[in-house]
Design an enzyme around this catalytic site. Structure first.
Site, PDB file in Angstrom:
ATOM      1  N   PHE A 127      -3.751  -0.663  -2.080  1.00 55.34           N
ATOM      2  CA  PHE A 127      -2.598  -0.754  -1.185  1.00 55.34           C
ATOM      3  C   PHE A 127      -3.008  -1.435   0.112  1.00 55.34           C
ATOM      4  O   PHE A 127      -3.516  -0.814   1.030  1.00 55.34           O
ATOM      5  CB  PHE A 127      -2.068   0.640  -0.844  1.00 55.34           C
ATOM      6  CG  PHE A 127      -1.098   1.140  -1.852  1.00 55.34           C
ATOM      7  CD1 PHE A 127       0.193   0.657  -1.877  1.00 55.34           C
ATOM      8  CD2 PHE A 127      -1.471   2.099  -2.772  1.00 55.34           C
ATOM      9  CE1 PHE A 127       1.107   1.111  -2.811  1.00 55.34           C
ATOM     10  CE2 PHE A 127      -0.571   2.561  -3.713  1.00 55.34           C
ATOM     11  CZ  PHE A 127       0.720   2.070  -3.731  1.00 55.34           C
ATOM     12  N   ALA A 128      -2.838  -2.710   0.198  1.00 50.98           N
ATOM     13  CA  ALA A 128      -3.131  -3.400   1.454  1.00 50.98           C
ATOM     14  C   ALA A 128      -1.785  -3.828   2.018  1.00 50.98           C
ATOM     15  O   ALA A 128      -1.270  -3.234   2.964  1.00 50.98           O
ATOM     16  CB  ALA A 128      -4.043  -4.579   1.213  1.00 50.98           C
ATOM     17  N   LYS A 129      -1.177  -4.834   1.377  1.00 51.27           N
ATOM     18  CA  LYS A 129       0.183  -5.195   1.761  1.00 51.27           C
ATOM     19  C   LYS A 129       1.121  -4.082   1.282  1.00 51.27           C
ATOM     20  O   LYS A 129       0.822  -3.364   0.358  1.00 51.27           O
ATOM     21  CB  LYS A 129       0.592  -6.489   1.067  1.00 51.27           C
ATOM     22  CG  LYS A 129      -0.215  -7.660   1.542  1.00 51.27           C
ATOM     23  CD  LYS A 129       0.438  -8.955   1.104  1.00 51.27           C
ATOM     24  CE  LYS A 129      -0.454 -10.118   1.397  1.00 51.27           C
ATOM     25  NZ  LYS A 129      -1.600 -10.186   0.456  1.00 51.27           N
ATOM     26  N   ARG A 130       2.244  -3.969   1.893  1.00 52.90           N
ATOM     27  CA  ARG A 130       3.259  -2.980   1.533  1.00 52.90           C
ATOM     28  C   ARG A 130       2.770  -1.540   1.718  1.00 52.90           C
ATOM     29  O   ARG A 130       3.424  -0.595   1.295  1.00 52.90           O
ATOM     30  CB  ARG A 130       3.739  -3.165   0.079  1.00 52.90           C
ATOM     31  CG  ARG A 130       4.372  -4.506  -0.153  1.00 52.90           C
ATOM     32  CD  ARG A 130       5.002  -4.615  -1.526  1.00 52.90           C
ATOM     33  NE  ARG A 130       5.965  -3.561  -1.796  1.00 52.90           N
ATOM     34  CZ  ARG A 130       7.189  -3.543  -1.324  1.00 52.90           C
ATOM     35  NH1 ARG A 130       7.609  -4.512  -0.554  1.00 52.90           N
ATOM     36  NH2 ARG A 130       7.984  -2.548  -1.625  1.00 52.90           N
ATOM     37  N   SER A 131       1.599  -1.391   2.339  1.00 49.00           N
ATOM     38  CA  SER A 131       1.108  -0.030   2.474  1.00 49.00           C
ATOM     39  C   SER A 131       1.940   0.762   3.474  1.00 49.00           C
ATOM     40  O   SER A 131       1.923   1.988   3.450  1.00 49.00           O
ATOM     41  CB  SER A 131      -0.362  -0.030   2.886  1.00 49.00           C
ATOM     42  OG  SER A 131      -0.498  -0.637   4.145  1.00 49.00           O
TER      43      SER A 131
END
Ligand code: GLU
Length: 320
Positions: A249-253
């Site tokens: 989970f990097a983006k949209r985290s």
């Protein structure tokens, strides 16, 4: 285990106030905390705020609120990394004086990127050693190049080995894959690898529990610990929380930020149980973090990543 052995266990929570803490952080911090507390250990909190360009206003307060909301506590005051730079600087100076580090004036983006912990997919290219042996001193490097110098640690050829409590025996060829790595940035701030090693030693940390994506940094940290004569802690690199496609989970985290879950009305006890069920306590019912500490056993931690499928997230809240 005897009481005298138990008091030597010191775990740590080391958040960076660069963004919202999310479910993945909650899992790492709960496991780190359970691991120490289950054995009567201490837990220290260190705020890793050296990545000045990425630190965001308000995130320190939010981080503390998130940790308290999860029901985690720590011994002593929070340790703010940026408030203790002189010891890290002294360690860098010592390495230069002993010929174990050298000034580097390369303009590589990597030098600038060195301030943060390199999570999966962020590894740079191997440094070819351009500045190794090139200058007599930091002053000479800056004078001759007309640029500020960074410092790099000299990596000897050979494989670095260490034992990881979750992943088993590890071997990394730092020289072949990373090369001489930055320990001080051009702007004077310590790079992540040096800061983390000096502060773990200063805080007496004996157990480093963190996400598996930091395991290859450990080899660099072993080299620095050895060079500085520090004791070796024990490492436990735990499987990450990933999305349905298996990605970290990097983006949209922010969708799974703890602040958002709190705002949706998710009870911390439900979240703690959600994590516990995926961390070796299969039938966990909602309860506080403290309630699970006696039951936690790192040997029972599943080896696979935690997959936060839409259905799994809906266990927490229907809007997720
Ligand atoms: N502060 C780092 C991060 O949040 C963790 C570093 C570590 O655990 O060594 O990515």
């Amino acid at each position: 285990m005897s009481a005298s052995a138990a008091v030597q266990i010191v775990g740590r929570l080391a958040p960076s106030p660069t963004g919202h803490l999310h479910l993945g952080h909650a899992r790492s911090f709960l496991v780190a905390w359970w691991h120490a507390r289950a054995r009567g250990g201490r837990v220290v909190l260190r705020i890793e705020d050296l990545d000045v360009e990425r630190v965001k206003p308000g995130m320190l307060d939010e981080t503390l609120r998130d940790l308290e909301w999860l029901g985690l506590d720590w011994d002593g005051s929070p340790w703010i990394q940026s408030a203790g730079l002189s010891r890290i600087q002294a360690a860098a100076d010592e390495l230069v004086a002993r010929g174990l580090a050298y000034p580097c004036v390369c303009t590589r983006r990597e030098i600038e990127a060195a301030q943060s912990a390199p999570h999966a997919g962020e590894a740079g290219e191997r440094y070819p050693g351009t500045c190794r042996g090139r200058f007599d001193s930091v002053e000479a490097a800056e004078h001759e190049s007309g640029r500020k110098a960074a410092l790099r640690f000299v990596v000897q050829a050979g494989v670095v080995e260490f034992e990881d409590g979750v992943l088993g025996a590890q071997a990394f060829d730092v020289d072949a894959t990373v090369g001489d790595f930055p320990i001080l940035r051009r702007a004077g701030f310590p790079a992540y690898q040096l800061a983390v090693v000096v502060d773990d030693a200063r805080q007496g940390v004996s157990e480093i529990v963190r996400g598996a994506d930091l395991v290859d940094s450990t080899a660099r940290q072993v080299l620095l610990q050895r060079a500085l004569g520090y004791a070796r802690p024990r490492w436990w690199h735990i499987p990450l929380v990933v999305d349905a496609a298996g990605r970290r989970f990097a983006k949209r985290s922010d969708d799974i930020a703890l602040a958002r879950l709190r705002a949706l009305g998710v009870a911390p006890e439900s979240l703690v149980a959600w994590v516990a069920r995926r961390s070796g306590i299969p039938f966990a019912e909602p309860a506080s973090a403290r309630d699970f500490a006696p039951e936690f056993d790192m040997q029972r931690l599943p080896q696979a990543p935690v997959i936060a499928t839409p259905a799994a997230l809906r266990e927490l809240h229907p809007a997720l």
